[in-house]
Design an enzyme around this catalytic site. Structure first.
Site, PDB file in Angstrom:
ATOM      1  N   SER A 100       0.824  -1.207   0.000  1.00  0.00           N
ATOM      2  CA  SER A 100       0.000   0.000   0.000  1.00  0.00           C
ATOM      3  C   SER A 100       0.858   1.257   0.000  1.00  0.00           C
ATOM      4  CB  SER A 100      -0.932   0.009   1.222  1.00  0.00           C
ATOM      5  OG  SER A 100      -0.215  -0.238   2.423  1.00  0.00           O
TER       6      SER A 100
ATOM      7  N   LYS B 211       4.844 -11.579   3.261  1.00  0.00           N
ATOM      8  CA  LYS B 211       3.410 -11.794   3.103  1.00  0.00           C
ATOM      9  C   LYS B 211       3.083 -11.979   1.635  1.00  0.00           C
ATOM     10  CE  LYS B 211       0.291  -8.427   3.571  1.00  0.00           C
ATOM     11  NZ  LYS B 211      -0.551  -8.553   2.348  1.00  0.00           N
TER      12      LYS B 211
ATOM     13  N   GLU C  94      -9.028 -10.083   4.792  1.00  0.00           N
ATOM     14  CA  GLU C  94      -9.411  -8.698   4.524  1.00  0.00           C
ATOM     15  C   GLU C  94     -10.803  -8.607   3.924  1.00  0.00           C
ATOM     16  OE1 GLU C  94      -7.929  -4.714   2.054  1.00  0.00           O
ATOM     17  OE2 GLU C  94      -6.645  -6.495   2.142  1.00  0.00           O
TER      18      GLU C  94
END
Length: 774
Positions: free
Chosen positions: A152, A230, A299
Site C-alpha cells: 500500500s 506476506k 481482509e
C-alpha cells in the site's frame, strides 16, 4: 558428497531446511537426490536425524543475524529450568539472553515465539503498516507486535493509483528504512514500549509469479530486514508457501479481498458474502496453514466469515482488516488511522486528523515567512559585537539599526479543539464534523472559500505593539449624535450609533475584529465574539436588523430586538464597542439604497433560489459595515454556508482580501446538535423535539458507505419529510463554487445544506443547517 552406485556416481548436496513449527533439519537440496550419503562417518550421519540449533541454522541460511539478536545458547542449565516463550531473541524461539534491569524499551525482539505465546494466551495482536523510518519508530514506540511494510506504499507514499505498480526496489528500500526505525532508540514520546515488533515485508505484484522468483525476492526482503514475508492468494499459493517455509522464510498469508488481484474479484469490495464464497475463503486459509503459514491476514469479509476462518485454523493467528473482532488481531494502514488522506474506508477508524494538522503547519510556515514573523531572534544566533563591527567595515548595511515596525501579519491557520456533543445521542459524532471555512489570498479562478475540518483563520503569532484602549465616554448620558463625539460608555464597552462615532473610535484602535449581527444574541453569537478576541485586539459588534435582506412577506417587523440585553451580554464577554445604527444611518436614501452589491454567482442556487433578495441585502450591508468600521478581521458563522461564500467572494472581487481577513467559525450547536439560531425562539415544544433530527440526518446520510450527492439528497429529504417537516431544498454543492453536484459525482469536497419548515399549532419556523464533507 558423491554417492557411488553400480555403474554411476550420484551427487548428494545437503542443505538446512526449516520445518513446519520452526525446527531446522539437514536434508538433500533436491528431491532427486538420495536421502542419505552411502559412505560417511557415524557422526555425520547423525546430523541428518537431529534437530539443528536455530542460531546456527539461521547463520548458515542468512549469513547474518543483524535482524535479531543471536546469542550462543548457554549449556549446563539446571534441570527443569525453563524460559518464557516471549523471551525470544530471534525469530523462531526463546532465548536465555536477559534484558538490562530498569525501565525503558526492551532491546530484544518479540520474535515469532513471543507472538505465538501472546496469541495462545488470548491477547489481541496489533499490526500496522509502516513505510519509512518515522512511521516505524511510532509503531515501535506504541508497542505493536507486527509492523507491515505493505505494498500500500504505492497508494500512500508513491502516488500510484493502486498497488500493482509497486516494484521490488520500492519494497526493499522501505523495508530497510522501517528496520532502521525499529532498531533506533525510543525517545520520551514512545512511553514504555515492549519488545521490538516483527517486520513483515509485503511481496509486491509480479514478484512471486514463479517459485524461483518467489524464493529469490523473499530472500531479498529477509536480507533487507523483514522477519517474514506476506503473500496474497488462496489455496493455489500453498506450494509457494511450502517452498518458502522449507527455505527457512516465515510466511504470512492473505485471503479474502486481495488488492493485487482485485480486478478479478470484482473490484475493491467485500468478499465471501455468500456461503459458497465464504467456504472457499475458509478452505484457502486451511491450505495455507497446512503449507506452513505462520500467520494469516483476512481482509474485507463479513464478521462471521472472519470468525469462521479463525475457528478453522485455531493454531494460526488470523489478523483481520474489515473482518470483525473475532480474530486474533487487527491491522490498519497507518495513513488511515492518522487521517492523512481524507475519509478512510468504512472498516477503518481515523484516530487523528494529521492532514489538517500538516496543512496548518505548512500554511503557518508560509505565512510567517512572507509576513516576516519567522525567523525570530530565538531561531538564530547573532555575532559578537566586536566581530560584527569588523564585518560592518566591509558591509555598512550590517550596522545596528532601529528595527522597523513589523509588517502586518498574513492570515494563518491554527488548530481548534474539537467540539463535543452529547455522546448519548445515537448517530452523533463526538466532534463537530462540519469543520470550518476559511479564505486566504489566492489566485484568480480559485475557490471562493476553502473548507477544512476543525480549522480557523487567525493572525500570525508575533509580538505586537501595545494597543491603546477604546475611548470611554465619561458621562452617563448619551452624547448628541451631531457632535461627532465618541459614543456612550457602558462600563468598559462603548456603544456607537453613528458613522462619525465609529470613525472617532477607530482612529485610536490599532487592530479591530468585527462581528456583524442582527441582535437578539445567543451563545452562538457570543462564540463568534470569542473567536474575534483571538484575532483582534479590539472587538466591535454591529447590531443592525437589516431591512435590505428581508422580503415583504418575511418577519422583519417581528424580528426580536433586544438591544439592552445584547449590550449586557457583550459587555460581560469583553467586547470593546457596539455599533448599533439606525436604518437611516446605513441607508441615508432608504433601503436598499441606490447602489447594490449583487453576488450573481449564487443566483438560482439553494438558499439564493428560496430567498433571491437575501444575499444582495447581505453583501450590500456587509460592504457598508466594512467601510464604516474598517476592520482587519471579520468573523462569520458557518451555519449560513452560502453567506460565507458570498462574503469571501465579495472580499476578493472588491480587492479587500489583502486588508481584511475572513474567519468562519464552526456552527454553534445545542447539546443535542440543533444549530443555534435566533429563530429557535419561534419553536414550539413539539418543533423543538424534532428539530435536532435535521443535523442528525445530515450526519448520518453523509457518513453512509458509498454515499453520493444523489443518495444524500434522497435520504435526507425522505427521512425529514417522514418526520413532518417541509423540506425546501437539500443542496449538495461544490465547496469551491457552490454549484450543485450531479447525483453520481463524488461526495468529497461538498457542502451539504438544507432548509426546512417546521409547523405546529398554526405556527411555523424555518431552520437551516449544513455539514461539510472533506
Amino acid at each position: 558428497c558423491p554417492v557411488e552406485a553400480p555403474g554411476e556416481m550420484a551427487v548428494l548436496i545437503a542443505t538446512i531446511r526449516r520445518l513446519p513449527g520452526g525446527a531446522f533439519a539437514k536434508a538433500p537440496k533436491a528431491h532427486g537426490m538420495p536421502a542419505l550419503p552411502s559412505q560417511t562417518s557415524v557422526c555425520n550421519l547423525a546430523t541428518y536425524f537431529a534437530t539443528w540449533p536455530k542460531h546456527k541454522s539461521e547463520f548458515l541460511l542468512y549469513g547474518s543475524s543483524r535482524a535479531f539478536s543471536v546469542a550462543t545458547r548457554q549449556t549446563g542449565a539446571a534441570p527443569g529450568a525453563s524460559t518464557r516463550a516471549e523471551d525470544s531473541t530471534n525469530l523462531y524461539g526463546p532465548s536465555d539472553v536477559g534484558t538490562k534491569s530498569g525501565t525503558g524499551a526492551s532491546d530484544k525482539p518479540l520474535g515469532l515465539g513471543g507472538l505465538l505465546s501472546r496469541f495462545r494466551k488470548g491477547q489481541k495482536l496489533t499490526m500496522v503498516t509502516a513505510y519509512d523510518f518515522p512511521s516505524a519508530r511510532f509503531a515501535r514506540g506504541a508497542g505493536m507486535e507486527l509492523v507491515l511494510v505493505g505494498d500500500s506504499i504505492g497508494n500512500c507514499r508513491l502516488g500510484l493509483p493502486d498497488t500493482v505498480g509497486v516494484e521490488m526496489e520500492d519494497m526493499l528500500s522501505a523495508v530497510k528504512a522501517v528496520r532502521r526505525g525499529i532498531e533506533a532508540p525510543c525517545h520520551g514520546w514512545a512511553g514504555q514500549p515492549g519488545k521490538k515488533p516483527l517486520v513483515v515485508g509485503d511481496m509486491p505484484f509480479g514478484s512471486y509469479l514463479l517459485e524461483a522468483e518467489a524464493l529469490r525476492n523473499a530472500a531479498a526482503l529477509r536480507k533487507a530486514g523483514s522477519d517474514m514475508v506476506k503473500l496474497e492468494g488462496g489455496a493455489h499459493m500453498a506450494p509457494f508457501v511450502r517452498a518458502l517455509t522449507q527455505a527457512g522464510i516465515a510466511v504470512m498469508g492473505h485471503v479474502g479481498l486481495e488488492p493485487q488481484r482485485a480486478m478479478l474479484q470484482g473490484g475493491l469490495k467485500m468478499q465471501g458474502t455468500t456461503a459458497p464464497a465464504a467456504l472457499e475463503i475458509i478452505n484457502d486459509a486451511k491450505q495455507l496453514a497446512a503449507a506452513g503459514a505462520v500467520a494469516l491476514v483476512v481482509e474485507c469479509v463479513p464478521n462471521e466469515v472472519g470468525h469462521a476462518v479463525q475457528l478453522a485454523i485455531p493454531n494460526v493467528p488470523v489478523i483481520g482488516i474489515g473482518a470483525g473482532g473475532h480474530v486474533a488481531g487487527q491491522v490498519l494502514v497507518c495513513d488511515d488511522l492518522l487521517g492523512l488522506h481524507g475519509k478512510p474506508p468504512s472498516f477503518a477508524k481515523r484516530y487523528a486528523d494529521l492532514a489538517d494538522t500538516s496543512s496548518n503547519a505548512y500554511m503557518s510556515y508560509l505565512s510567517e515567512v512572507r509576513s516576516g514573523t519567522f525567523p525570530e531572534p530565538v531561531h538564530g544566533r547573532a555575532m559578537k559585537r566586536e566581530e560584527l563591527a569588523k564585518l560592518a567595515e566591509e558591509f555598512p548595511e550590517l550596522q545596528v539599526q532601529e528595527a522597523p515596525e513589523p509588517p502586518r501579519a498574513e492570515p494563518v491557520v491554527e488548530r481548534l479543539p474539537p467540539r463535543l456533543f452529547d455522546n448519548d445521542i445515537k448517530g452523533f459524532p463526538n466532534r463537530d464534523m462540519t469543520g470550518r471555512f476559511y479564505q486566504l489570498k489566492r489566485p484568480a479562478a480559485a475557490s471562493p472559500f476553502q473548507i477544512a475540518s476543525g480549522l480557523v483563520v487567525s493572525l500570525a503569532k508575533r509580538k505586537c505593539p501595545t494597543m491603546s484602549a477604546a475611548p470611554v465616554w465619561t458621562s452617563a448620558a448619551a452624547p448628541d449624535s451631531t457632535s461627532g463625539a465618541t459614543g456612550e460608555s457602558r462600563g468598559e464597552l462603548t456603544v456607537l450609533h453613528t458613522c462619525d462615532e465609529v470613525n472617532a473610535w477607530r482612529r485610536s484602535a490599532k487592530r479591530v475584529a468585527l462581528v456583524p449581527t442582527m441582535g437578539n444574541l445567543h451563545e452562538g453569537h457570543l462564540e463568534l465574539v470569542d473567536e474575534a478576541k483571538k484575532d483582534g485586539s479590539e472587538v466591535i459588534v454591529s447590531i443592525f436588523v437589516n431591512p435590505g435582506q428581508f422580503a415583504p412577506h418575511e418577519d422583519f417587523d417581528r424580528y426580536p430586538r433586544t438591544l439592552e440585553n445584547d449590550i449586557k451580554l457583550l459587555s460581560e464577554r469583553g467586547v470593546s464597542a457596539v455599533f448599533a445604527p439606525t436604518a437611516k444611518e446605513i441607508y441615508p436614501r432608504g433601503s436598499p439604497g441606490r447602489t447594490l452589491a449583487v453576488p450573481s454567482f449564487v443566483e438560482g442556487l439553494s438558499e439564493a433560489a428560496c430567498r433571491p433578495h437575501f444575499f444582495t441585502g447581505v453583501a450590500t450591508v456587509c460592504l457598508k459595515l466594512f467601510n464604516i468600521c474598517q476592520p482587519d478581521v471579520v468573523v462569520f458563522g458557518q451555519k449560513d454556508a452560502m453567506q460565507c461564500a458570498v462574503i469571501a467572494q465579495m472580499l476578493e472581487d472588491f480587492n479587500l482580501q489583502s486588508r481584511i481577513s475572513l474567519v468562519i467559525a464552526p456552527t454553534s450547536r445545542e447539546f443535542d446538535g440543533l444549530a443555534r439560531s435566533s429563530r429557535n425562539a419561534y419553536l414550539t415544544p413539539a418543533m423543538r423535539r424534532v428539530a435536532p433530527k435535521i443535523y442528525e440526518t445530515l450526519v448520518d446520510a453523509t457518513q453512509q458507505a458509498a454515499a453520493t450527492p444523489g443518495s444524500v439528497r434522497s435520504t435526507v429529504r425522505e427521512r425529514l419529510t417522514a418526520l413532518g417537516m417541509s423540506v425546501q431544498y437539500v443542496s449538495v454543492a461544490d465547496s469551491g463554487t457552490m454549484a450543485e453536484k450531479e447525483d453520481e459525482e463524488q461526495l468529497s469536497k461538498s457542502v451539504v445544506s438544507i432548509a426546512c419548515m417546521l409547523s405546529d399549532e398554526g405556527k411555523e419556523c424555518r431552520l437551516i443547517d449544513n455539514v461539510v464533507v472533506p
